[in-house]
Design a protein around this motif. Sequence first.
Motif, mmCIF file in Angstrom:
data_model
loop_
_atom_site.group_PDB
_atom_site.id
_atom_site.type_symbol
_atom_site.label_atom_id
_atom_site.label_comp_id
_atom_site.label_asym_id
_atom_site.label_seq_id
_atom_site.Cartn_x
_atom_site.Cartn_y
_atom_site.Cartn_z
ATOM 1 N N ARG A 58 0.699 -1.058 0.004
ATOM 2 C CA ARG A 58 -0.014 0.169 0.062
ATOM 3 C C ARG A 58 0.760 1.281 -0.033
ATOM 4 N N PRO A 59 2.062 1.346 0.771
ATOM 5 C CA PRO A 59 2.794 2.787 0.627
ATOM 6 C C PRO A 59 3.120 3.051 -0.765
ATOM 7 N N ASN A 60 3.444 2.042 -1.616
ATOM 8 C CA ASN A 60 3.800 2.276 -2.986
ATOM 9 C C ASN A 60 2.709 3.186 -3.743
ATOM 10 N N LEU A 61 1.465 2.912 -3.215
ATOM 11 C CA LEU A 61 0.419 3.709 -4.119
ATOM 12 C C LEU A 61 0.518 5.236 -3.777
ATOM 13 N N SER A 62 1.354 5.785 -3.005
ATOM 14 C CA SER A 62 1.292 7.083 -3.129
ATOM 15 C C SER A 62 2.729 7.704 -3.229
ATOM 16 N N LYS A 63 3.636 6.823 -3.702
ATOM 17 C CA LYS A 63 4.970 6.867 -3.886
ATOM 18 C C LYS A 63 5.350 6.583 -5.215
ATOM 19 N N ASP A 64 6.482 5.445 -5.500
ATOM 20 C CA ASP A 64 6.975 5.402 -6.668
ATOM 21 C C ASP A 64 5.696 4.909 -7.796
ATOM 22 N N TYR A 65 4.746 4.262 -7.483
ATOM 23 C CA TYR A 65 3.946 3.802 -8.346
ATOM 24 C C TYR A 65 2.992 5.051 -8.878
ATOM 25 N N LEU A 66 2.695 5.841 -8.005
ATOM 26 C CA LEU A 66 1.700 7.026 -8.290
ATOM 27 C C LEU A 66 2.696 8.171 -9.168
ATOM 28 N N ALA A 67 4.082 7.957 -9.014
ATOM 29 C CA ALA A 67 4.846 9.027 -9.513
ATOM 30 C C ALA A 67 5.417 8.473 -10.854
ATOM 31 N N GLY A 68 4.819 7.130 -11.294
ATOM 32 C CA GLY A 68 5.133 6.542 -12.415
ATOM 33 C C GLY A 68 6.568 5.860 -12.561
ATOM 34 N N ASN A 69 7.294 5.705 -11.350
ATOM 35 C CA ASN A 69 8.671 5.152 -11.376
ATOM 36 C C ASN A 69 8.616 4.034 -11.028
ATOM 37 N N ALA A 70 7.488 3.108 -10.680
ATOM 38 C CA ALA A 70 7.538 1.636 -10.331
ATOM 39 C C ALA A 70 6.149 1.046 -11.105
ATOM 40 N N SER A 167 -1.651 17.394 4.911
ATOM 41 C CA SER A 167 -0.434 17.809 4.747
ATOM 42 C C SER A 167 0.316 16.745 5.858
ATOM 43 N N SER A 168 -0.094 15.444 5.995
ATOM 44 C CA SER A 168 0.843 14.543 6.690
ATOM 45 C C SER A 168 1.478 13.449 5.729
ATOM 46 N N PHE A 169 1.817 12.331 6.178
ATOM 47 C CA PHE A 169 3.129 11.461 5.453
ATOM 48 C C PHE A 169 2.047 11.279 3.956
ATOM 49 N N ILE A 170 0.885 10.741 3.861
ATOM 50 C CA ILE A 170 0.300 10.558 2.554
ATOM 51 C C ILE A 170 0.148 11.563 1.803
ATOM 52 N N GLY A 171 -0.451 12.879 2.254
ATOM 53 C CA GLY A 171 -0.596 14.022 1.411
ATOM 54 C C GLY A 171 0.670 14.528 0.859
ATOM 55 N N LEU A 172 1.618 14.456 1.672
ATOM 56 C CA LEU A 172 2.964 14.930 1.224
ATOM 57 C C LEU A 172 3.407 14.013 0.145
ATOM 58 N N GLU A 173 3.481 12.696 0.252
ATOM 59 C CA GLU A 173 3.659 11.696 -0.829
ATOM 60 C C GLU A 173 3.162 11.929 -1.987
ATOM 61 N N VAL A 174 1.761 12.077 -2.012
ATOM 62 C CA VAL A 174 0.976 12.197 -3.275
ATOM 63 C C VAL A 174 1.218 13.524 -3.677
ATOM 64 N N ALA A 175 1.684 14.710 -3.092
ATOM 65 C CA ALA A 175 2.096 15.948 -3.666
ATOM 66 C C ALA A 175 3.362 15.907 -4.318
ATOM 67 N N ALA A 176 4.411 15.024 -3.805
ATOM 68 C CA ALA A 176 5.628 14.968 -4.476
ATOM 69 C C ALA A 176 5.372 14.154 -5.753
ATOM 70 N N SER A 177 4.652 13.044 -5.714
ATOM 71 C CA SER A 177 4.660 12.151 -6.957
ATOM 72 C C SER A 177 3.882 12.904 -7.887
ATOM 73 N N ARG A 179 4.050 16.022 -8.641
ATOM 74 C CA ARG A 179 5.199 16.995 -8.992
ATOM 75 C C ARG A 179 6.016 16.456 -9.901
ATOM 76 N N GLN A 180 6.343 15.184 -9.645
ATOM 77 C CA GLN A 180 6.982 14.385 -10.700
ATOM 78 C C GLN A 180 6.367 14.197 -11.942
ATOM 79 N N ARG A 181 5.163 14.304 -11.923
ATOM 80 C CA ARG A 181 4.340 14.298 -13.110
ATOM 81 C C ARG A 181 4.158 15.733 -13.665
ATOM 82 N N LYS A 182 4.776 16.649 -13.273
ATOM 83 C CA LYS A 182 4.766 17.972 -13.720
ATOM 84 C C LYS A 182 3.398 18.769 -13.640
ATOM 85 N N ILE A 183 2.572 18.478 -12.473
ATOM 86 C CA ILE A 183 1.391 19.004 -12.047
ATOM 87 C C ILE A 183 1.770 20.023 -11.090
ATOM 88 N N GLU A 184 0.950 20.950 -11.421
ATOM 89 C CA GLU A 184 1.013 22.193 -10.354
ATOM 90 C C GLU A 184 0.182 21.494 -9.064
#
Length: 272
Positions: A58-70, A167-177, A179-184
């Motif tokens: 489940r953690p990957n859902l907001s990290k590498d997978y969501l960012a397109g890196n996994a 703005s906790s762990f998941i929200g920040l991970e989603v935001a970072a992911s 941004r990697q997709r070039k979304i404001e």
Amino acid sequence: MTGKVEKKSKRKPKSSPASVVIIGAGAAGGAAAEMLRREGYDEPVTLVGTDEFLPYDRPNLSKDYLAGNAPEEWIPLRSADFYREQKIDVLTKTSVTAIDSKKKQVTLPNGRSLGYDALLLATGATPVRLDIPGADLPHVCYLRTLSDSRRIIEEAKDAKRAVVIGSSFIGLEVAASLRQRKIEVAVIGRDPLPLEKVLGPELGNLIRETHTGHGVKFHFGRTPSAIQDHRVGARRRNDFGLRPGCEWNRSATERRACPARGHRHGQWHCGR
């Protein structure tokens, strides 16, 4: 992964349950079932969960997978062959409607009952749904499951801007992911700094600066008041977040459970 586990030599406890039912087929429930087999437990084990998939990362859902890196192949924790070879019965897309502790059985929506000698609750938590105007608009997403993450990825293909609520762990991970997709990305958080209650103000400020440096915009001390097609209104803080993944009435003879849930949560809104 294969279906093999390194089993310890069988222990001989004074008593051992004749069967085990685990409510919640997330990572915790899956790990519990696997550990039972590792410890040499050979009796029936049943894993019950509302998700349509076998236990996954489940953690990957907001990290590498969501960012397109996994790739999605990284998401499952074990293959279907593993559960079959370990004789772990997994019931997906299945909720538990009632638990009768006297009869030692759980009831499923189709009326079927499962008996147990030992019962483990591993339901995790579920996100609190926002009760504000616009919360049911089609472009509002909650992130809890693989299906949720898939949907966000699909929406992100044409999105230019996103608002992340939390703005906790998941929200920040989603935001970072995103941004990697070039979304404001704009993040709405109820606290003065991200993760300040957990990590303190110094680390909270460092986290804020790190995300700001990558283009994330923050709106602290606020919670959403309304969601429109291309705008999220915010007001001074109020509480939102998680509630337990099961709810019980307090009857001594019967307890009613809501569907098993996991612990990851978050919400986002995209603008095109």
